[in-house]
Write an enzyme that holds these catalytic residues in place. Sequence first.
Site, PDB file in Angstrom:
ATOM      1  N   SER A 148      22.523 -17.707 -38.677  1.00  0.00           N
ATOM      2  CA  SER A 148      22.036 -18.843 -37.574  1.00  0.00           C
ATOM      3  C   SER A 148      21.326 -18.850 -36.491  1.00  0.00           C
ATOM      4  O   SER A 148      20.015 -18.967 -37.354  1.00  0.00           O
ATOM      5  CB  SER A 148      23.518 -18.544 -36.784  1.00  0.00           C
ATOM      6  OG  SER A 148      24.250 -19.133 -35.468  1.00  0.00           O
TER       7      SER A 148
ATOM      8  N   HIS B  88      30.716 -21.225 -40.159  1.00  0.00           N
ATOM      9  CA  HIS B  88      30.223 -20.148 -39.620  1.00  0.00           C
ATOM     10  C   HIS B  88      30.694 -18.984 -39.609  1.00  0.00           C
ATOM     11  O   HIS B  88      29.531 -17.865 -39.565  1.00  0.00           O
ATOM     12  CB  HIS B  88      30.031 -20.695 -38.170  1.00  0.00           C
ATOM     13  CG  HIS B  88      28.560 -20.840 -37.613  1.00  0.00           C
ATOM     14  ND1 HIS B  88      27.514 -21.271 -37.990  1.00  0.00           N
ATOM     15  CD2 HIS B  88      28.133 -20.028 -36.807  1.00  0.00           C
ATOM     16  CE1 HIS B  88      26.454 -21.097 -37.444  1.00  0.00           C
ATOM     17  NE2 HIS B  88      26.382 -19.710 -36.729  1.00  0.00           N
TER      18      HIS B  88
END
Length: 400
Positions: free
Chosen positions: A171, A376
Amino acid sequence: MASLIVVLLFGFLAGSQAAQSIEPRERNPDIDLTTPELIAKYGYPVESHMVTTEDGYILTLQRIPYGRNSTSRTNRPPVLIQHGLLSQSSDWVVMGPEKALGYILADAGYDVWLGNARGNTWSRKHTTLKPSSAKFWEFTWHEMGVYDLPAVIDYILEKTGEEKLFYVGHSEGTTMSYVMASERPEYNDKLRALISLAPVAHLSHTKTPFLKVIASAGDQIGWLTKMMGMNEFLPHSYLYNLMGYALCKDKAITQEICSNFIFLICGFDSKELDASMIPVIMGHDPAGVSTRTLLHYAQVIKSGKFRQYNHGLLKNLILYGSVVPPQYDLKKITAPVALMYGQNDFLADPEDVATLKEELPNVISYYKVKDDQFNHVDFMWATHAKTLLYDEVVSVMNKH
């Protein structure tokens, strides 16, 4: 954003009341352990290192120099693992041996270094500034890429005597690496491979509600946070330990709320998240970040461009010589790049990852996790992350 505040307030009330009745034997002890304590608990060697950046921030690294079943430090290529937004180094060990990436790489023969970006739980020191100062928080992932990563990489290479290392980012950790490799291209020669988990550069298709709300509010949010002195967003505190236990423990009627809140931000998937681990995760995260970092991501959403921070017309002219910030030149990233993404990732949307792939000149792997519900946070905490993802990470590293 409003829903986040409601959950936090509710958690404070529930956590405060429940804290008085928590029996010590009911709490998973990992909730209260630091990253080095977790690593040592599970039988791995651990070291802590301090690195000072060119602009004065003092960062903490944790190192796992070898695996649990080895004592040899020789012929172990170094790998730096860099966390994402609002996270810290514990993300890569909190799930325990045979599940967490930090341990898996150490056992696979690598010298593992766990990074901590400026402003998080482990990196809240500066040579002249204090976290109570607004100036301390005047940074985004741009400074993390331009200053933090080069300082950390140089330190690791000096300590290990190696010329290159592997970089695994998740990320925001990927965003930082793209900034470094484009703005300081000489560092491409210090990377064996740049492995991007849930890559974030473009955000045109992101589905994450709270970032989209910030983006839609535009400059007003930046002005408001500055006026209110909101320089830091979600620093970690003991409150989250209480919240995590009181609201998210097994058999708690609110456990599903904990799971669904995570899914709302990162993508829905009830299969891979072990809900019983949420109290442990919340014992470590969120770990804090500058408000400006969130605003920078919001600017990427609003502009549709992966570019430097927008300070406003006048300051942009002074800093950049242009009324708009310059874009990062991804063609300068010559290091080998592996892109690994999930189909159900609300933040790193597959369409945005595909756009990134076309802009990078040296993509060596373009890997879609073989679970269409992979989201995620599954990159860190999925129950089957080893077989779904980490085995592929190790395979790519072994080839380079």
